[in-house]
Write a protein that holds these residues in place. Structure first.
Motif, mmCIF file in Angstrom:
data_model
loop_
_atom_site.group_PDB
_atom_site.id
_atom_site.type_symbol
_atom_site.label_atom_id
_atom_site.label_comp_id
_atom_site.label_asym_id
_atom_site.label_seq_id
_atom_site.Cartn_x
_atom_site.Cartn_y
_atom_site.Cartn_z
ATOM 1 N N LEU A 150 -26.332 41.489 -3.151
ATOM 2 C CA LEU A 150 -25.173 40.701 -2.727
ATOM 3 C C LEU A 150 -25.603 39.419 -2.025
ATOM 4 N N ILE A 151 -26.628 39.516 -1.198
ATOM 5 C CA ILE A 151 -27.086 38.357 -0.430
ATOM 6 C C ILE A 151 -27.832 37.351 -1.305
ATOM 7 N N ARG A 152 -28.698 37.842 -2.180
ATOM 8 C CA ARG A 152 -29.605 36.962 -2.925
ATOM 9 C C ARG A 152 -29.091 36.570 -4.309
ATOM 10 N N MET A 189 -17.636 43.850 -5.089
ATOM 11 C CA MET A 189 -18.075 42.513 -4.672
ATOM 12 C C MET A 189 -19.309 42.066 -5.435
ATOM 13 N N LEU A 190 -20.142 43.011 -5.849
ATOM 14 C CA LEU A 190 -21.333 42.652 -6.625
ATOM 15 C C LEU A 190 -20.927 42.030 -7.960
ATOM 16 N N VAL A 191 -19.888 42.588 -8.568
ATOM 17 C CA VAL A 191 -19.397 42.054 -9.836
ATOM 18 C C VAL A 191 -18.808 40.661 -9.633
ATOM 19 N N VAL A 192 -18.013 40.511 -8.568
ATOM 20 C CA VAL A 192 -17.450 39.201 -8.254
ATOM 21 C C VAL A 192 -18.565 38.193 -7.999
ATOM 22 N N ARG A 193 -19.600 38.631 -7.328
ATOM 23 C CA ARG A 193 -20.748 37.760 -7.024
ATOM 24 C C ARG A 193 -21.407 37.248 -8.301
ATOM 25 N N CYS A 194 -21.439 38.093 -9.320
ATOM 26 C CA CYS A 194 -22.063 37.706 -10.596
ATOM 27 C C CYS A 194 -21.149 36.820 -11.438
ATOM 28 N N LEU A 195 -19.922 37.268 -11.625
ATOM 29 C CA LEU A 195 -19.042 36.610 -12.591
ATOM 30 C C LEU A 195 -18.227 35.464 -11.995
ATOM 31 N N ARG A 196 -17.766 35.625 -10.764
ATOM 32 C CA ARG A 196 -16.935 34.588 -10.147
ATOM 33 C C ARG A 196 -17.395 34.307 -8.716
ATOM 34 N N PRO A 197 -18.585 33.738 -8.547
ATOM 35 C CA PRO A 197 -19.098 33.481 -7.194
ATOM 36 C C PRO A 197 -18.210 32.553 -6.370
#
Length: 252
Positions: A72-74, A148-156
């Protein structure tokens, strides 16, 4: 501590009184720290508090997963097969390839390709963090940290909103922390700061370009019956002004 005691709602039951004092002390300290931060740093600070409490096992329903937290951070990326989805940015595809290496996400990229129309609909949503993911990934609504990991990848670009929602739902009384001072204008915040201060506890203003608190100070001084130049002094500090300031302090 004394301020939080005075602000805490009175309770007859001892257990409820202790809980009331604890909540009041937490909010008092958080409010003071938050007021010393720039606006763009407040969500970061609140996220740090939330994640540290989760690490300790104090809050949260799921076991802490350090690997997922680091992701999530990186937001790492991985070189993989060419991106087969014309609507998905290359960076997002590379991030999902890295996500698929994590436990519980091994099928994500294959599902993303196989159910591309449904994922594209989610991707194009105004607030995808509030929408259910396609297929079995809809179950991530029960595990908001993993979502949130998915959001981080697809829609940061939606991470700030997703993180705000996560903190609101995870941190006890999270809404109060998220909305801390958000409904107050500058004069009301200054009034609250004055109530917390004492003659021996000064208030410091951390200024940035475009910020000017002098007008608010002048107005609050007038409301409190102070006369400018007599009982209220406004000294712009600079070379030689230390003498003027000391004179004002001695006659205060």
């Amino acid at each position: 501590f004394e301020n939080s005691v005075h602000k805490a709602p009175a309770k007859e039951d001892l257990t409820e009184r202790v809980s009331s004092l604890r909540d009041s002390l937490r909010m008092c300290i958080f409010t003071w720290v938050s007021r010393g931060l720039f606006e763009r740093h407040k969500l970061i600070f609140l996220a740090q508090l939330t994640f540290n409490l989760m690490k300790r096992g104090t809050i949260g329903n799921d076991d802490w997963n350090e690997t997922q937290f680091q992701f999530l951070i990186r937001a790492p990326m991985r070189s993989s097969d060419p991106n087969p989805l014309t609507w998905l940015p290359q960076n997002a595809w590379a991030s999902t390839a890295a996500l698929a290496e994590l436990e519980d996400f091994g099928k994500f990229t294959s599902d993303l390709v196989e159910a591309a129309p449904r994922f594209r609909e989610w991707f194009n949503a105004i607030a995808p963090e509030d929408e259910k993911l396609p297929l079995d990934w809809a179950g991530l609504d029960r595990h908001p940290f993993q979502k949130m990991l998915v959001v981080r990848c697809l829609r940061p670009d939606r991470m700030a909103s997703a993180l705000t929602n996560f903190i609101r739902n995870t941190l006890p009384d999270g809404l109060s922390y998220i909305e801390c001072d958000s409904t107050l204008n500058s004069l009301e915040i200054l009034e609250s700061c004055l109530a917390d201060s004492t003659p021996t506890t000064p208030i410091y203003f951390i200024l940035s370009p475009g910020a000017n608190v002098v007008a608010d100070l002048d107005k609050k001084a007038e409301e409190n019956g102070l006369q400018k130049g007599v009982s209220y002094h406004n000294v712009s500090m600079g070379q030689g002004q230390d003498v003027v300031a000391m004179t004002c302090l001695e006659t205060a």
